[in-house]
Scaffold this active site. Structure first.
Site, PDB file in Angstrom:
ATOM      1  CG  MET A  19      -2.023  -0.963   1.071  1.00 20.85           C
ATOM      2  SD  MET A  19      -3.311  -0.799  -0.474  1.00 20.85           S
ATOM      3  CE  MET A  19      -3.831   0.700  -0.251  1.00 20.85           C
ATOM      4  CG  ASP A  38       9.395   0.606   6.142  1.00 24.56           C
ATOM      5  OD1 ASP A  38       8.351   0.063   6.026  1.00 24.56           O
ATOM      6  OD2 ASP A  38      10.092  -0.427   7.145  1.00 24.56           O
ATOM      7  CD  GLU A  97      -6.306  -1.803   8.688  1.00 21.27           C
ATOM      8  OE1 GLU A  97      -7.304  -1.531   8.544  1.00 21.27           O
ATOM      9  OE2 GLU A  97      -5.451  -0.744   8.809  1.00 21.27           O
ATOM     10  CE  LYS A 102      -3.811   1.023  10.853  1.00 20.99           C
ATOM     11  NZ  LYS A 102      -2.992   1.578   9.509  1.00 20.99           N
ATOM     12  CG  HIS A 145      -9.696   2.646   2.473  1.00 20.47           C
ATOM     13  ND1 HIS A 145     -11.067   2.004   2.213  1.00 20.47           N
ATOM     14  CD2 HIS A 145      -8.854   1.879   2.538  1.00 20.47           C
ATOM     15  CE1 HIS A 145     -10.719   0.892   1.940  1.00 20.47           C
ATOM     16  NE2 HIS A 145      -9.387   0.468   2.181  1.00 20.47           N
TER      17      HIS A 145
END
Length: 408
Positions: A19, A38, A97, A102, A145
């Site tokens: 993504m 990252d 997720e 997050k 999204h």
């Protein structure tokens, strides 16, 4: 800079997975400079190589020229850490997720970024308000999204939290336009518009496997209606293991009868297209889904072990249950104000989920059938199969007035 015209010049993306790579390309293609972070430097290196290869491929196909490919690549740079991105206007987080992860990222970013910067999450289902609560700038937090592959799929769900400011929404919509996306604003609920509606649709498909249907049959009916692909082919493309792993992580949902076929496929290492086998078989290097009798035998075995009496399920029943599950959930989304209009829901389904374009989307299709007819059909399903088919209040109200979703 006035609050109403906050223009995004500099962005950062957190996460170099699939993504993250697609989102970086969306931004670079739209002329936005992107810094990429990252915590695994090797993965970031690989990701930079991958997007360079994608642009080279686009040049070979004649989609863009070499100068454009170079310009896009020049807009992307690796950043060592969060401190290096403190001056950006927008950060898009694209890690896996997990709510706690997050929240941790948003808490750290909130402490570093300039006060007017926007913080966005590419979550496909998690609570945007819970993510915003980890910051002191909930007005600047929203969901962006993207759909996979992000640099190809047109749809962008922009999720407004309870406190997202109009200026933040406006900036996100303007960015969506620059990226050439079809942007739809959604309220905050589990799964937003698209994935929330997808849930009851695939649930019916999975139930029918246990009751007597086979994956190929279900897919053939929905593809015959005009869907780009049926639910089981879709799972093979996305990866059957994604939900399986999510259930393992959450420690719940793994015992539901409807997911037992998925669980068995995953235990056998049949994750879908990427592993050469899923609900279907794929020859090496091919994306052609081929019927696999082994999967039919597995479906039969699982349903018998669970005590189901199998029966013949025809294409009419498959369509009826999958489509009405989609429409009834869409009506609930509309009555709750999660979607601004029936047309917005249709845009999501036409651009993100392969709903047949000639039918105009699920809500437009329901209007063509007539909501009085849809209402009756849902009541019939409720009598036969129980509460989950209770028609959404809005359907009854509109049917009584002889109106459609377009007037809601």
């Amino acid at each position: 800079m006035s609050q109403t015209s906050f223009e995004i010049q500099q962005a950062a993306v957190i996460g170099a997975g699939t993504m993250g790579r697609g989102i970086v390309m969306c931004l670079a293609n739209a002329g936005v400079n992107v810094q990429w972070v990252d915590n695994n430097p090797q993965m970031l290196e690989q990701a930079l190589t991958t997007i360079a290869q994608t642009y080279a491929h686009n040049v070979r196909q004649g989609r863009i020229d070499q100068a454009e490919a170079d310009a896009r690549m020049a807009r992307v740079s690796a950043a060592a850490d969060y401190a290096a991105i403190r001056n950006v206007d927008l950060v898009i987080e694209a890690v896996y997720e997990n709510l706690e992860l997050k929240q941790k990222i948003f808490r750290e970013l909130d402490g570093l970024l300039k006060p007017e910067a926007l913080l966005a999450s590419n979550t496909s289902a998690l609570d945007i308000d819970a993510i915003a609560a980890a910051t002191r700038r909930p007005a600047q937090v929203l969901g962006l999204h993207f759909f996979s592959p992000a640099h190809i799929m047109k749809l962008l769900e922009i999720v407004r939290g309870a406190q997202t400011s109009p200026a933040a929404l406006e900036a996100a919509l303007a960015l969506g336009k620059r990226m050439g996306k079809v942007s739809v604003v959604s309220g905050n609920c589990h799964g937003f518009i698209g994935n929330r509606m997808l849930h009851p649709y695939v649930l019916e498909a999975r139930k029918m496997l246990l009751e007597g249907a086979y994956p190929q049959q279900v897919d053939a009916s929905l593809q015959g209606f005009g869907f780009a692909m049926g639910p089981f082919r879709m799972y093979d493309v996305v990866g059957i293991d994604l939900e399986w792993r999510a259930r393992q992580l959450a420690g719940k949902g793994q015992d539901a009868p409807e997911v037992q076929v998925d669980n068995r496929l995953c235990e056998m290492g049949r994750f879908g297209q990427k592993s050469g086998n899923g609900y279907y078989h794929y020859e090496p290097g091919s994306r052609q889904a081929e019927h696999d009798p082994e999967v039919d035998a597995l479906v039969l075995r699982v349903s018998e072990e669970l005590g189901f009496q199998r029966r013949d399920i025809g294409p009419e029943e498959i369509l009826e249950r999958c489509l009405l599950a989609l429409i009834n959930e869409g009506a609930k989304i509309l009555q709750e104000g999660i979607a601004g209009s029936a047309h917005d829901i249709d845009l999501v389904y036409l651009n993100g989920y392969g709903f047949p374009a000639d039918k105009g989307g699920p809500m437009a299709w329901a209007d063509q059938q007539g909501l009085a007819d849809i209402h009756q059909r849902l009541l019939a399903l409720e009598t036969r199969q129980g509460d989950q088919w209770k028609p959404a209040r809005l359907i009854g109200e509109l049917a009584a007035q002889g109106k459609g979703f377009a007037h809601a």
